[in-house]
Design an enzyme around this catalytic site. Structure first.
Site, PDB file in Angstrom:
ATOM      1  N   VAL A  53       0.836  -1.204   0.000  1.00 41.92           N
ATOM      2  CA  VAL A  53       0.000   0.000   0.000  1.00 41.92           C
ATOM      3  C   VAL A  53       0.871   1.255   0.000  1.00 41.92           C
ATOM      4  O   VAL A  53       0.586   2.227  -0.713  1.00 41.92           O
ATOM      5  CB  VAL A  53      -1.001  -0.004   1.179  1.00 41.92           C
ATOM      6  CG1 VAL A  53      -1.812   1.287   1.196  1.00 41.92           C
ATOM      7  CG2 VAL A  53      -1.920  -1.215   1.089  1.00 41.92           C
ATOM      8  N   CYS A  54       1.957   1.225   0.757  1.00 47.80           N
ATOM      9  CA  CYS A  54       2.849   2.390   0.804  1.00 47.80           C
ATOM     10  C   CYS A  54       3.466   2.659  -0.562  1.00 47.80           C
ATOM     11  O   CYS A  54       3.573   3.810  -0.990  1.00 47.80           O
ATOM     12  CB  CYS A  54       3.944   2.191   1.843  1.00 47.80           C
ATOM     13  SG  CYS A  54       3.319   2.044   3.527  1.00 47.80           S
ATOM     14  N   THR A  55       3.865   1.603  -1.252  1.00 41.41           N
ATOM     15  CA  THR A  55       4.442   1.762  -2.588  1.00 41.41           C
ATOM     16  C   THR A  55       3.417   2.377  -3.527  1.00 41.41           C
ATOM     17  O   THR A  55       3.724   3.335  -4.252  1.00 41.41           O
ATOM     18  CB  THR A  55       4.940   0.403  -3.119  1.00 41.41           C
ATOM     19  OG1 THR A  55       5.956  -0.087  -2.231  1.00 41.41           O
ATOM     20  CG2 THR A  55       5.495   0.534  -4.526  1.00 41.41           C
ATOM     21  N   LEU A  58       2.931   6.202  -2.440  1.00 35.93           N
ATOM     22  CA  LEU A  58       4.037   7.101  -2.763  1.00 35.93           C
ATOM     23  C   LEU A  58       4.266   7.202  -4.270  1.00 35.93           C
ATOM     24  O   LEU A  58       4.588   8.277  -4.773  1.00 35.93           O
ATOM     25  CB  LEU A  58       5.312   6.662  -2.036  1.00 35.93           C
ATOM     26  CG  LEU A  58       5.474   7.151  -0.590  1.00 35.93           C
ATOM     27  CD1 LEU A  58       5.855   8.591  -0.530  1.00 35.93           C
ATOM     28  CD2 LEU A  58       4.316   6.867   0.315  1.00 35.93           C
TER      29      LEU A  58
END
Length: 161
Positions: A53-55, A58
């Site tokens: 999810v972070c990838t 960002l």
């Protein structure tokens, strides 16, 4: 857990080490929130480098960076990994915004987004005077606020000038 600052309050100040890819070179620096006065700032706290999810989050912010800059805003990604981890993450995915290393969780604590050993996925919009104007603190962090939502909030700041 400290309480998250309320909208309308001065955003808690902090200084953190950062890395940003500029023409393929990793530029390291220290960034201080209060030194950014004069332009809006999006603080995107995320749980971890190179997680699914972070990838996605960002990468979407990096792809939409021009939409933020057209509104006069800067975007910072902030997590608890160190600068080396951030550099590898930025290189792997071509991330263009500064990634700040909150290894001591000082900024996350000041923004009231720590949850045990974790940091909640959270986004704060700070205006040009350093006042918190919008925030979203995720309960679980399985989703994130998209570029359109954030640029809408930034556009509202510009209307209020």
């Amino acid at each position: 857990m400290a309480k998250s600052p309320v909208v309308g309050a001065t955003a808690p100040d902090f200084t953190l080490p950062a890395v940003q890819l500029v023409d393929g070179a990793a530029v390291r620096s220290e960034l201080t929130l209060s030194e950014q006065r004069g332009r809006p700032l999006v603080l995107a706290f995320y749980p971890g480098d190179d997680t699914p999810v972070c990838t996605k989050q960002l990468c979407s912010y990096s792809s939409g960076l021009e939409e933020f800059t057209e509104l006069g805003a800067t975007v910072w990604g902030i997590s608890t990994q160190d600068v080396e981890s951030h550099e590898a993450f930025a290189r792997k995915h071509g991330l263009r915004m500064p990634l700040l290393a909150d290894t001591g969780r000082t900024a996350a604590t000041a923004y009231g987004i720590t949850l045990g050993a974790m940091v909640r996925r959270s986004v704060f919009v700070v205006d040009a005077e350093g006042v918190l104007r919008w925030k979203h603190v995720a309960a679980l962090g399985l989703t994130f606020r998209d570029v359109a939502t954030l640029t809408e909030q930034l556009a509202l700041l510009n209307e209020g000038r």
